[in-house]
Write a protein that holds these residues in place. Structure first.
Motif, PDB file in Angstrom:
ATOM      1  N   ARG A 120       0.828  -1.215   0.000  1.00 51.46           N
ATOM      2  CA  ARG A 120       0.000   0.000   0.000  1.00 51.46           C
ATOM      3  C   ARG A 120       0.859   1.261   0.000  1.00 51.46           C
ATOM      4  N   ASP A 121       2.122   1.146   0.440  1.00 45.52           N
ATOM      5  CA  ASP A 121       3.017   2.299   0.453  1.00 45.52           C
ATOM      6  C   ASP A 121       3.727   2.500  -0.878  1.00 45.52           C
ATOM      7  N   VAL A 122       3.641   1.521  -1.751  1.00 49.01           N
ATOM      8  CA  VAL A 122       4.335   1.586  -3.042  1.00 49.01           C
ATOM      9  C   VAL A 122       3.415   2.165  -4.122  1.00 49.01           C
ATOM     10  N   PHE A 123       2.106   2.007  -3.945  1.00 53.81           N
ATOM     11  CA  PHE A 123       1.146   2.468  -4.937  1.00 53.81           C
ATOM     12  C   PHE A 123       0.292   3.583  -4.362  1.00 53.81           C
ATOM     13  N   ALA A 124       0.313   4.729  -5.033  1.00 55.74           N
ATOM     14  CA  ALA A 124      -0.520   5.859  -4.605  1.00 55.74           C
ATOM     15  C   ALA A 124      -1.982   5.480  -4.797  1.00 55.74           C
ATOM     16  N   GLY A 125      -2.763   5.661  -3.758  1.00 59.07           N
ATOM     17  CA  GLY A 125      -4.186   5.326  -3.853  1.00 59.07           C
ATOM     18  C   GLY A 125      -4.425   3.866  -4.172  1.00 59.07           C
ATOM     19  N   GLY A 126      -3.525   3.002  -3.750  1.00 56.93           N
ATOM     20  CA  GLY A 126      -3.601   1.586  -4.093  1.00 56.93           C
ATOM     21  C   GLY A 126      -4.522   0.769  -3.224  1.00 56.93           C
ATOM     22  N   CYS A 127      -5.477   1.409  -2.585  1.00 57.41           N
ATOM     23  CA  CYS A 127      -6.367   0.700  -1.663  1.00 57.41           C
ATOM     24  C   CYS A 127      -7.114  -0.433  -2.352  1.00 57.41           C
ATOM     25  N   GLU A 128      -7.650  -0.161  -3.542  1.00 58.49           N
ATOM     26  CA  GLU A 128      -8.400  -1.192  -4.277  1.00 58.49           C
ATOM     27  C   GLU A 128      -7.480  -2.347  -4.656  1.00 58.49           C
ATOM     28  N   PHE A 129      -6.292  -2.001  -5.126  1.00 62.03           N
ATOM     29  CA  PHE A 129      -5.291  -3.000  -5.504  1.00 62.03           C
ATOM     30  C   PHE A 129      -4.947  -3.880  -4.305  1.00 62.03           C
ATOM     31  N   VAL A 130      -4.667  -3.268  -3.178  1.00 62.05           N
ATOM     32  CA  VAL A 130      -4.296  -4.011  -1.963  1.00 62.05           C
ATOM     33  C   VAL A 130      -5.483  -4.826  -1.453  1.00 62.05           C
ATOM     34  N   ARG A 131      -6.691  -4.274  -1.547  1.00 63.09           N
ATOM     35  CA  ARG A 131      -7.882  -4.997  -1.120  1.00 63.09           C
ATOM     36  C   ARG A 131      -8.075  -6.273  -1.949  1.00 63.09           C
ATOM     37  N   LEU A 132      -7.862  -6.180  -3.267  1.00 65.67           N
ATOM     38  CA  LEU A 132      -7.987  -7.352  -4.136  1.00 65.67           C
ATOM     39  C   LEU A 132      -6.966  -8.426  -3.774  1.00 65.67           C
ATOM     40  N   ILE A 133      -5.756  -8.001  -3.462  1.00 59.53           N
ATOM     41  CA  ILE A 133      -4.705  -8.952  -3.080  1.00 59.53           C
ATOM     42  C   ILE A 133      -5.063  -9.616  -1.749  1.00 59.53           C
ATOM     43  N   GLY A 134      -5.540  -8.804  -0.798  1.00 61.07           N
ATOM     44  CA  GLY A 134      -5.957  -9.354   0.493  1.00 61.07           C
ATOM     45  C   GLY A 134      -7.073 -10.377   0.339  1.00 61.07           C
ATOM     46  N   ARG A 135      -8.022 -10.091  -0.541  1.00 58.02           N
ATOM     47  CA  ARG A 135      -9.119 -11.029  -0.791  1.00 58.02           C
ATOM     48  C   ARG A 135      -8.589 -12.347  -1.361  1.00 58.02           C
ATOM     49  N   ALA A 136      -7.607 -12.269  -2.267  1.00 61.60           N
ATOM     50  CA  ALA A 136      -7.027 -13.476  -2.842  1.00 61.60           C
ATOM     51  C   ALA A 136      -6.331 -14.305  -1.766  1.00 61.60           C
ATOM     52  N   LEU A 137      -5.652 -13.636  -0.842  1.00 65.67           N
ATOM     53  CA  LEU A 137      -5.003 -14.350   0.251  1.00 65.67           C
ATOM     54  C   LEU A 137      -6.032 -15.036   1.152  1.00 65.67           C
TER      55      LEU A 137
END
Length: 179
Positions: free
Chosen positions: A56-73
Motif C-alpha cells: 500500500r506504500d508503493v502504490f498511490a491510492g492503491g487501496c483497491e489493488f491491496v484490497r484485491l490482493i488481500g481477498r485473494a489471500l
C-alpha cells in the motif's frame, strides 16, 4: 535427469531475474519480500528500496489493488485483473494486467502472494495506431470513390461543351464553352 535441489533453486532464481513480466513477491502481511528487475523498471525503484515496504506504500491510492490482493489471500484463490490503472509512487498512472497467486511452499506453512504485473499501455498504443491506419485507409478509399463520381459527370459535360462549341456560329461565344 533431475539435478539436485540446490541446482534447481539456482535455476529458478535465474529465471525469476530474466522474466519480462514484473513479479513482486509479498508475505501474508503484504510486505514486499522480493522483486525482479522487470518490477524494478515498472515501479521505477530499486529492489533495495522496495523490499521490506508494504504494498500500500508503493502504490498511490492503491487501496483497491491491496484490497484485491488481500481477498485473494483470504480465499486462497488466484485471479487476474485486466486493464487496471495503478499509480506507483511519484509516477504517472500505468494501465496493467495483473495476476495475484497465493502460494504455500511445502516446507513453509506461511502463505505468500506472487504478483505478476504486465503493462498494457504499449499494446493499447499499438492498437490505437492500427485503428488510425484503418481509418485513414477507409477515408482514402472514400475520397477516391468520391473523386471518381465527380470526375465522370464532368467528362460528359466537357464533351457536350465541345460539341456545342462546334455548332456555334458566333465564335465570341466559344469562350463560354471552354470555361
Amino acid at each position: 535427469m533431475i539435478k539436485s535441489t540446490a541446482a534447481n533453486l539456482d535455476v529458478s532464481s535465474k529465471l525469476f531475474e530474466v522474466l519480462a513480466t514484473a513479479v513482486v513477491v509479498a508475505d501474508a502481511e503484504l510486505t514486499i519480500a522480493r522483486v525482479n528487475p522487470a518490477a524494478e523498471s515498472l515501479l521505477a525503484q530499486s529492489a533495495v528500496k522496495l523490499v521490506g515496504r508494504q504494498l500500500r506504500d508503493v502504490f498511490a491510492g492503491g487501496c483497491e489493488f491491496v484490497r484485491l490482493i488481500g481477498r485473494a489471500l483470504e480465499d486462497g484463490q488466484s485471479f487476474t485483473e485486466r486493464d487496471m490503472e495503478l499509480t506507483p509512487m511519484n509516477m504517472q498512472p500505468v494501465v496493467v494486467d495483473f495476476t495475484v497467486s497465493p502460494w504455500t511452499s511445502g516446507n513453509d506453512p506461511e502463505t505468500i502472494v506472487v504478483l505478476e504485473i504486465a503493462s498494457v499501455e504499449r499494446h493499447q498504443r499499438i492498437q490505437q495506431e492500427e485503428n488510425m491506419i484503418i481509418q485513414n485507409q477507409v477515408t482514402t478509399a472514400l475520397m477516391r470513390g468520391l473523386a471518381h463520381e465527380v470526375k465522370n459527370p464532368l467528362g460528359g459535360i466537357r464533351g457536350a461543351a465541345q460539341l456545342l462549341e462546334r455548332e456555334l456560329e458566333d465564335q465570341r461565344q466559344a469562350e463560354y464553352t471552354q470555361i
